[in-house]
Motif scaffolding. Structure first.
Motif, PDB file in Angstrom:
ATOM      1  N   UNK A 171      20.928 -25.453  20.075  1.00  0.00           N
ATOM      2  CA  UNK A 171      19.696 -25.401  19.227  1.00  0.00           C
ATOM      3  C   UNK A 171      19.288 -23.904  19.817  1.00  0.00           C
ATOM      4  N   UNK A 172      19.833 -23.786  21.063  1.00  0.00           N
ATOM      5  CA  UNK A 172      19.565 -22.431  21.834  1.00  0.00           C
ATOM      6  C   UNK A 172      19.864 -21.250  20.679  1.00  0.00           C
ATOM      7  N   UNK A 173      21.232 -21.333  20.090  1.00  0.00           N
ATOM      8  CA  UNK A 173      21.908 -20.526  18.947  1.00  0.00           C
ATOM      9  C   UNK A 173      21.058 -20.778  17.639  1.00  0.00           C
ATOM     10  N   UNK A 174      20.179 -21.458  17.536  1.00  0.00           N
ATOM     11  CA  UNK A 174      19.563 -20.691  16.590  1.00  0.00           C
ATOM     12  C   UNK A 174      18.237 -20.276  16.372  1.00  0.00           C
ATOM     13  N   UNK A 175      18.364 -19.302  15.365  1.00  0.00           N
ATOM     14  CA  UNK A 175      17.058 -18.774  15.212  1.00  0.00           C
ATOM     15  C   UNK A 175      16.058 -19.346  15.272  1.00  0.00           C
ATOM     16  N   UNK A 176      14.709 -19.666  16.186  1.00  0.00           N
ATOM     17  CA  UNK A 176      14.327 -20.078  16.245  1.00  0.00           C
ATOM     18  C   UNK A 176      12.771 -20.060  16.952  1.00  0.00           C
ATOM     19  N   UNK A 177      11.760 -20.606  16.186  1.00  0.00           N
ATOM     20  CA  UNK A 177       9.883 -20.366  17.051  1.00  0.00           C
ATOM     21  C   UNK A 177       9.326 -22.048  17.504  1.00  0.00           C
ATOM     22  N   UNK A 178       9.203 -21.616  18.323  1.00  0.00           N
ATOM     23  CA  UNK A 178       8.330 -22.633  18.726  1.00  0.00           C
ATOM     24  C   UNK A 178       6.627 -22.404  19.186  1.00  0.00           C
ATOM     25  N   UNK A 179       5.967 -23.568  18.609  1.00  0.00           N
ATOM     26  CA  UNK A 179       4.594 -23.108  18.396  1.00  0.00           C
ATOM     27  C   UNK A 179       3.518 -24.044  19.208  1.00  0.00           C
ATOM     28  N   UNK A 180       2.974 -23.448  20.475  1.00  0.00           N
ATOM     29  CA  UNK A 180       2.505 -24.504  21.238  1.00  0.00           C
ATOM     30  C   UNK A 180       1.306 -24.297  20.826  1.00  0.00           C
ATOM     31  N   UNK A 181       0.707 -25.685  21.401  1.00  0.00           N
ATOM     32  CA  UNK A 181      -0.982 -25.705  20.684  1.00  0.00           C
ATOM     33  C   UNK A 181      -1.570 -25.805  22.323  1.00  0.00           C
ATOM     34  N   UNK A 182      -2.858 -25.328  22.461  1.00  0.00           N
ATOM     35  CA  UNK A 182      -3.032 -24.885  23.678  1.00  0.00           C
ATOM     36  C   UNK A 182      -3.976 -26.239  24.301  1.00  0.00           C
ATOM     37  N   UNK A 183      -5.065 -26.786  23.470  1.00  0.00           N
ATOM     38  CA  UNK A 183      -5.298 -27.838  22.860  1.00  0.00           C
ATOM     39  C   UNK A 183      -4.273 -29.115  23.707  1.00  0.00           C
ATOM     40  N   UNK A 184      -3.769 -29.460  23.085  1.00  0.00           N
ATOM     41  CA  UNK A 184      -2.711 -30.346  23.716  1.00  0.00           C
ATOM     42  C   UNK A 184      -1.617 -30.159  24.657  1.00  0.00           C
ATOM     43  N   UNK A 185      -2.465 -29.173  25.882  1.00  0.00           N
ATOM     44  CA  UNK A 185      -1.826 -28.828  27.038  1.00  0.00           C
ATOM     45  C   UNK A 185      -1.253 -27.710  27.566  1.00  0.00           C
ATOM     46  N   UNK A 186      -0.562 -27.283  28.108  1.00  0.00           N
ATOM     47  CA  UNK A 186       0.010 -25.297  28.411  1.00  0.00           C
ATOM     48  C   UNK A 186       1.051 -25.416  28.736  1.00  0.00           C
TER      49      UNK A 186
END
Length: 231
Positions: A171-186
């Protein structure tokens, strides 16, 4: 013009994206919120994890979508990640919204204490039951937003949570964005943190809880637009 395919997490259907979809359409994009088999208006349709992967692939192929941004929230990161590698050059980017990511041979419930979830599935005829309002506390939601989620939720097919993911590549070969929602952990979960070391992955943080399509739909739509533009 980008084609966004939006897939919500456990217990939710296409309806969960109503506000985000409206924002994206107002910016000129085509938007395809998708309800997975066994949920919302598709209750009663038998579903395992690969059913959900095929739901997403079929949506893209049957509509002949190109320049696709696949968006998976929470549980749906698992089937969305698998679908992303299967749609080939139709993919522009995959976006994981505070979600799990697929690991070949592992399930959604792998890697975190899941005994209670497994017990609930066993005791509820193979379904993960709907959650009460307290489950959504401290996640940046108003009482009205929480009530909307609770009212719209449906039991989730348990097999989709316990069956293993199937990946052919990295999966690291695919163009990707990971959105982290901070109220659910840092921090992202370990599998996602590992993938974020790839040069093709980017991390975006949102100061809200695990259901940003309800708590901050306009901001989430902006992040999705910018992710697509940066592809």
């Amino acid at each position: 013009m980008t084609n966004f395919v939006l897939v919500a997490g456990a217990r939710l259907g296409a309806w969960a994206w109503d506000e985000v979809a409206a924002e994206l359409r107002s910016a000129g994009h085509d938007v395809h919120p998708l309800t997975l088999s066994g949920l919302a208006e598709k209750q009663g349709v038998p579903a395992g994890q690969q059913t959900h992967v095929q739901d997403i692939v079929d949506e893209v192929e049957h509509l002949d979508l190109r320049d696709v941004v696949l968006v998976g929230h929470s549980y749906s990161g698992i089937p969305v990640g698998q679908a992303a590698e299967r749609i080939g050059d139709r993919l522009r980017r995959v976006v994981f919204v505070d979600s799990n990511v697929p690991v070949d041979g592992e399930s959604f419930l792998s890697g975190w204490p899941s005994e209670q979830v497994r017990k609930e599935i066993e005791e509820n005829d193979g379904f993960w039951p709907r959650a009460t309002a307290g489950y959504y506390a401290d996640q940046g939601l108003t009482d009205e937003q929480t009530a909307r989620i609770v009212a719209g939720s449906t039991p989730h097919p348990g097999a989709t949570l316990t069956e293993p993911a199937v990946l052919a590549g990295d999966l690291g070969d695919l163009p990707a964005t990971y959105i982290k929602c901070l109220l659910d952990g840092d921090e992202p979960m370990p599998a996602a943190a590992g993938l974020l070391k790839s040069e093709r992955w980017e991390l975006v943080e949102m100061d809200t809880g695990h259901w940003p399509m309800f708590s901050q739909p306009r901001e989430l739509a902006r992040v999705l637009r910018e992710s697509a533009a940066g592809s």
